[in-house]
Design a protein around this motif. Structure first.
Motif, mmCIF file in Angstrom:
data_model
loop_
_atom_site.group_PDB
_atom_site.id
_atom_site.type_symbol
_atom_site.label_atom_id
_atom_site.label_comp_id
_atom_site.label_asym_id
_atom_site.label_seq_id
_atom_site.Cartn_x
_atom_site.Cartn_y
_atom_site.Cartn_z
ATOM 1 N N PHE A 99 -1.037 -4.671 -48.472
ATOM 2 C CA PHE A 99 -0.351 -4.204 -48.946
ATOM 3 C C PHE A 99 1.101 -4.845 -49.309
ATOM 4 O O PHE A 99 1.778 -3.863 -50.396
ATOM 5 C CB PHE A 99 -0.065 -2.967 -48.454
ATOM 6 C CG PHE A 99 -1.516 -1.444 -48.573
ATOM 7 C CD1 PHE A 99 -2.242 -1.707 -49.528
ATOM 8 C CD2 PHE A 99 -1.995 -1.921 -47.770
ATOM 9 C CE1 PHE A 99 -2.927 -0.620 -49.412
ATOM 10 C CE2 PHE A 99 -3.118 -0.633 -47.181
ATOM 11 C CZ PHE A 99 -3.846 -0.604 -48.013
ATOM 12 N N VAL A 104 -0.734 3.746 -53.788
ATOM 13 C CA VAL A 104 -1.590 3.312 -53.481
ATOM 14 C C VAL A 104 -2.738 4.613 -53.354
ATOM 15 O O VAL A 104 -2.283 6.238 -53.915
ATOM 16 C CB VAL A 104 -1.975 3.574 -51.722
ATOM 17 C CG1 VAL A 104 -1.538 2.046 -51.190
ATOM 18 C CG2 VAL A 104 -1.812 4.417 -50.793
ATOM 19 N N ARG A 126 -6.436 2.158 -50.300
ATOM 20 C CA ARG A 126 -6.747 1.298 -51.280
ATOM 21 C C ARG A 126 -5.157 1.271 -52.118
ATOM 22 O O ARG A 126 -5.161 2.209 -52.630
ATOM 23 C CB ARG A 126 -8.450 1.703 -52.716
ATOM 24 C CG ARG A 126 -8.723 2.600 -53.029
ATOM 25 C CD ARG A 126 -9.709 2.482 -53.360
ATOM 26 N NE ARG A 126 -9.593 3.625 -54.664
ATOM 27 C CZ ARG A 126 -11.031 4.730 -55.017
ATOM 28 N NH1 ARG A 126 -12.004 3.907 -54.256
ATOM 29 N NH2 ARG A 126 -10.678 5.028 -56.215
ATOM 30 N N PRO A 127 -5.693 0.022 -52.712
ATOM 31 C CA PRO A 127 -4.492 -0.054 -53.425
ATOM 32 C C PRO A 127 -4.486 0.356 -55.098
ATOM 33 O O PRO A 127 -6.287 0.069 -55.678
ATOM 34 C CB PRO A 127 -4.236 -1.810 -53.905
ATOM 35 C CG PRO A 127 -4.914 -1.879 -53.425
ATOM 36 C CD PRO A 127 -4.930 -1.446 -51.851
ATOM 37 N N ILE A 183 2.736 -4.166 -52.785
ATOM 38 C CA ILE A 183 2.212 -3.181 -53.435
ATOM 39 C C ILE A 183 2.907 -1.176 -53.581
ATOM 40 O O ILE A 183 3.629 -1.546 -52.205
ATOM 41 C CB ILE A 183 0.697 -2.747 -52.608
ATOM 42 C CG1 ILE A 183 -0.170 -3.523 -52.412
ATOM 43 C CG2 ILE A 183 0.063 -1.206 -53.788
ATOM 44 C CD1 ILE A 183 -0.419 -3.915 -54.408
ATOM 45 N N GLY A 205 -8.742 -2.587 -49.832
ATOM 46 C CA GLY A 205 -7.701 -1.902 -48.721
ATOM 47 C C GLY A 205 -7.927 -1.845 -47.670
ATOM 48 O O GLY A 205 -8.259 -2.718 -46.726
#
Length: 241
Positions: A120, A126, A223-224, A123, A4
């Motif tokens: 990201f 998160v 972070r994902p 994505i 992340g």
């Protein structure tokens, strides 16, 4: 877990869908982050990528902090170099105020690499980790949402007290974990599966739905998420809820 980014909370605002619906969002400044160390199974026993955010002045950094990111001439280093010991690579940047590591595969990462919001790509949601606002010493009504005592004439000057805490003859003590007055806030808090509304790579800004822990200017880790997204549409595009 994927890598992340580190950053800080800027504040909250709102954006509008094409239908006119207002969505509350939090603006985060994420990166660029420097890769300070790449940990491997052979040397460290596990794989992880350590990154840092926000430069620290050299006058405020300790020698060990400066030596972690740059080569510093020392007798110990010269002795190792003379004996043929390979020195660990350095990022060649300033010491960082905020450092975290992500336990993940280190393939494709190297010391000194800079990470930005491009990590990201693709994505939609998160997890955001931060330190919640500290509210000092608080009673049970504020800290745990207790109802308090009755507001009748039979209750004398103890309307906000928590009431009885111990047991009767057995076990005649207060059990561990009992909700009591104490410090409220100032703890690590994770908000999971937050939808990404917009990403501005040029200005290192990310807009996410809802609020995140901590005050404006506080450090956050993004972070994902590994949770299954709850799909919905924003301006005709499918995003996580």
């Amino acid at each position: 877990m994927s890598v992340g980014l580190l950053g800080r909370k800027i504040g909250m605002t709102q954006v509008y869908e094409v239908t006119g619906k207002a969505i509350p969002v939090t603006v985060l400044e994420l990166g660029p982050c420097d890769v300070l160390q790449v940990k491997t199974n052979e040397k460290d026993g596990y794989e992880a990528v350590q990154i840092g955010f926000d430069d620290k002045k050299s006058s405020c950094a300790s020698r060990s902090e400066r030596g972690h990111v740059a080569n510093i001439d020392s007798k110990r280093q010269n002795k190792k170099a003379a004996s043929g010991v390979a020195m660990a690579p350095k990022a060649g940047c300033e010491a960082k105020k905020f450092i975290k590591e992500f336990v993940t595969s280190v393939e494709g990462f190297e010391v000194g690499q800079k990470l930005d919001l491009s990590v990201f790509d693709g994505i939609t949601a998160v997890d955001v980790i931060g330190i919640s606002k500290g509210r000092g010493y608080a009673g049970t009504m504020t800290r745990h949402n207790f109802a308090g005592q009755r507001a009748s004439h039979g209750v004398k000057k103890c309307h906000r007290h928590m009431g009885g805490t111990g047991c009767s003859a057995y076990p005649s003590r207060v059990l561990k974990g009992k909700k009591m007055p104490g410090q409220y806030g100032n703890v690590r808090t994770t908000i999971r599966n937050i939808a990404i509304i917009k990403i501005d790579v040029e200005n290192n800004l990310m807009l996410i739905k809802g609020g995140v822990p901590g005050p404006n200017g506080g450090y956050v880790t993004v972070r994902p998420t590994n949770m299954l997204p709850r799909p919905r549409k924003f301006n005709g595009e499918l995003v996580a809820n």
